[in-house]
Design a protein around this motif. Structure first.
Motif, short mmCIF file in Angstrom:
data_model
loop_
_atom_site.label_atom_id
_atom_site.label_comp_id
_atom_site.label_asym_id
_atom_site.label_seq_id
_atom_site.Cartn_x
_atom_site.Cartn_y
_atom_site.Cartn_z
N ASN A 137 0.82 -1.21 0.00
CA ASN A 137 0.00 0.00 0.00
C ASN A 137 0.86 1.26 0.00
N ARG A 138 2.03 1.21 0.65
CA ARG A 138 2.93 2.37 0.66
C ARG A 138 3.54 2.60 -0.73
N ILE A 139 3.87 1.51 -1.41
CA ILE A 139 4.45 1.66 -2.76
C ILE A 139 3.46 2.35 -3.68
N GLY A 140 2.20 1.95 -3.59
CA GLY A 140 1.16 2.51 -4.44
C GLY A 140 0.57 1.45 -5.35
N GLN A 141 -0.69 1.07 -5.09
CA GLN A 141 -1.37 0.03 -5.86
C GLN A 141 -2.57 0.60 -6.60
N PHE A 142 -2.82 0.04 -7.78
CA PHE A 142 -3.91 0.52 -8.62
C PHE A 142 -4.48 -0.64 -9.43
N ARG A 143 -5.66 -0.40 -9.97
CA ARG A 143 -6.27 -1.34 -10.90
C ARG A 143 -6.92 -0.57 -12.06
N THR A 144 -6.93 -1.23 -13.20
CA THR A 144 -7.64 -0.69 -14.36
C THR A 144 -8.17 -1.87 -15.15
N THR A 145 -9.11 -1.63 -16.04
CA THR A 145 -9.69 -2.70 -16.84
C THR A 145 -9.25 -2.55 -18.29
N ILE A 146 -8.66 -3.62 -18.83
CA ILE A 146 -8.19 -3.65 -20.21
C ILE A 146 -8.76 -4.89 -20.88
N ASP A 147 -9.42 -4.72 -22.00
CA ASP A 147 -10.07 -5.84 -22.69
C ASP A 147 -10.94 -6.64 -21.74
N GLU A 148 -11.68 -5.92 -20.92
CA GLU A 148 -12.67 -6.49 -19.99
C GLU A 148 -12.04 -7.32 -18.87
N LEU A 149 -10.75 -7.16 -18.65
CA LEU A 149 -10.07 -7.86 -17.57
C LEU A 149 -9.44 -6.85 -16.62
N GLY A 150 -9.71 -6.99 -15.32
CA GLY A 150 -9.10 -6.12 -14.34
C GLY A 150 -7.62 -6.41 -14.17
N ILE A 151 -6.80 -5.39 -14.28
CA ILE A 151 -5.34 -5.52 -14.15
C ILE A 151 -4.88 -4.72 -12.94
N HIS A 152 -4.16 -5.39 -12.05
CA HIS A 152 -3.59 -4.77 -10.86
C HIS A 152 -2.14 -4.41 -11.15
N THR A 190 -11.84 -16.95 -20.20
CA THR A 190 -11.77 -17.58 -21.51
C THR A 190 -10.30 -17.70 -21.89
N THR A 191 -10.02 -18.50 -22.90
CA THR A 191 -8.66 -18.61 -23.39
C THR A 191 -8.28 -17.35 -24.17
N GLY A 192 -7.01 -17.19 -24.42
CA GLY A 192 -6.56 -16.07 -25.24
C GLY A 192 -5.59 -15.12 -24.57
N TRP A 193 -5.49 -15.20 -23.22
CA TRP A 193 -4.59 -14.27 -22.54
C TRP A 193 -3.17 -14.84 -22.50
N GLY A 194 -2.58 -14.94 -23.69
CA GLY A 194 -1.19 -15.35 -23.79
C GLY A 194 -0.26 -14.16 -23.81
N THR A 195 1.01 -14.41 -24.08
CA THR A 195 2.02 -13.35 -23.97
C THR A 195 1.80 -12.23 -24.99
N GLU A 196 1.29 -12.55 -26.17
CA GLU A 196 1.05 -11.51 -27.17
C GLU A 196 -0.03 -10.53 -26.69
N LYS A 197 -1.12 -11.07 -26.15
CA LYS A 197 -2.19 -10.20 -25.67
C LYS A 197 -1.77 -9.42 -24.44
N ILE A 198 -0.98 -10.06 -23.58
CA ILE A 198 -0.49 -9.37 -22.38
C ILE A 198 0.40 -8.20 -22.78
N ALA A 199 1.28 -8.41 -23.75
CA ALA A 199 2.17 -7.32 -24.20
C ALA A 199 1.35 -6.14 -24.71
N ALA A 200 0.32 -6.41 -25.49
CA ALA A 200 -0.54 -5.33 -25.99
C ALA A 200 -1.24 -4.61 -24.84
N ALA A 201 -1.65 -5.38 -23.83
CA ALA A 201 -2.31 -4.77 -22.67
C ALA A 201 -1.34 -3.87 -21.91
N TRP A 202 -0.08 -4.28 -21.84
CA TRP A 202 0.91 -3.45 -21.12
C TRP A 202 1.12 -2.11 -21.84
#
Length: 395
Positions: free
Chosen positions: A72-87, A150-162
């Protein structure tokens, strides 16, 4: 979307969840001891005596609350990308000249891999040392990120989300680092999105298919043999069996990982022991508390199965045609499980501006040798930036 789509987040397990964990640890049913001893005592997995000691400490002394407070001191956040919550962790430097830096973890670790280095990277004591706005996302299915349904969250999709994540934070161009799956994703990032990636630093490099040992040094040939042994060892020494299990049947092993804290601990501890630069116990280099921070995060978020699925999604899936043309600084730690010879790495990473082979460290370098890791990362990114473009902040 913009930064307004990012929400602050705080970690807080309920007392009931922590009480349940301690109750399960107290009621654990353990097998008999392994049938090997001495220098071979880890050959069948985590030795019973070691596990008993860790479980007892986890149940009676370990303090999850202090780790929650640190996150919590470092700073935590969440956002939604392609309908998936990312912390993610986001720690901005106080320095006006800081460079945005994305750090991506792997398995069986988590954002825990980087908690000890975030502050030092963001706000170094020496004003002449490079500083960074540090972003550390939790992979989909890991920690406080959502679990894909669902399937599909492989490294290519993760990179695009980043890339989308960094854009939302105002970082149109950024540097990136990763190890393990994080190194794979960092490679994809640099290869697919060079207009956003200033350059990379990685402890992972994967050769293109068809590489031969012709022209390699004796040390490089030894690396090749060690890596081949890791993936294709004899049936009694198949060190990559965990990967084949998670790549083919993550749901099956997932039941044990989500239902049994001792089973989860053993599955993860086994890898920290084998992949670290140690002679016996991983605690020779990594603190017991930090490993339990990692395991407890998996436990409380019930992500044993969902994290394992990254193997199902992406095992052996790095595009053989992918090439990285942005500047790359690569570091091969001596006790890592995969080390790519430099001539092989050059076939994929076509602008290697810095190459290092340290004397110590393994797969979890940021946890094993944090001081060296920070220095190496700073210097590596510094060289990368001297060969790349200028940083553009969109806010």
């Amino acid at each position: 979307m913009s930064i307004s789509d990012v929400q602050a987040f705080e970690a807080h397990a309920t007392d009931a969840e922590l009480d349940d964990l301690r109750s399960r640890l107290a009621a654990a049913r353990l097998p008999e001891a392994e049938t090997v001893s001495g220098p071979r005592r880890w050959d069948q997995g985590v030795p019973l005596a070691d596990l008993v000691d860790v479980v007892d400490y986890w149940r009676t002394e370990y303090d999850w609350r202090s780790f929650e407070e640190r996150l919590n001191r470092i700073g935590q956040f969440r956002t939604t990308i392609d309908e998936l919550g990312i912390h993610f962790l986001h720690h901005r430097s106080a320095r006006a000249d800081a460079t945005p830096l994305l750090l991506t973890h792997g398995w069986p670790d988590s954002i825990v891999r980087f908690v000890d280095v975030v502050e030092e990277l963001a706000n170094p004591g020496d004003p002449g040392t490079p500083a960074f706005h540090v972003v550390v996302p939790s992979l989909p299915g890991f920690g406080y990120s959502d679990k894909p349904t669902t399937t599909g969250w492989g490294t290519e999709k993760i990179a695009a989300a980043w890339v989308e994540l960094m854009e939302r934070l105002g970082y149109h161009r950024f540097a990136a680092h990763g190890g393990d799956w994080g190194g794979n994703i960092t490679t994809v990032l640099a290869g697919r999105f060079p207009e956003h990636v200033l350059g990379i630093h990685s402890t992972f490099a994967e050769a293109v298919p068809g590489a031969t040992t012709d022209g390699l040094t004796a040390a490089e040939r030894e690396w090749v043999e060690e890596t081949r042994d890791f993936w294709n060892g004899s049936s009694t020494r198949h060190r990559a069996a965990y990967a084949k299990q998670q790549a083919t049947r993550p749901q099956t092993i997932g039941y044990s990982l989500v239902d049994s804290p001792v089973g989860l601990l053993a599955w993860i501890l086994d890898k920290f022991a084998e992949w670290s630069d140690t002679e016996d116990s991983p605690f020779e280099r990594i603190s017991l508390d930090r490993i339990l921070d990692n395991v407890t995060l998996y436990w409380l978020t019930r992500t044993g199965a969902s994290a394992a699925r990254i193997y199902y999604e992406s095992h052996n899936s790095l595009d053989p045609e992918l090439r990285v043309d942005v500047p790359a600084a690569l570091t091969m730690y001596p006790r890592d499980v995969e080390k790519c010879p430099r001539p092989w790495a050059r076939e994929r990473y076509r602008q290697i501006v810095r190459w290092r082979t340290p004397e110590a460290g393994g797969h979890f370098a940021a946890l094993e040798v944090p001081e060296y890791f920070v220095r190496d990362l700073r210097e590596g990114i510094g060289v990368v930036l001297s060969h790349g473009g200028r940083v553009l902040l969109t806010r």
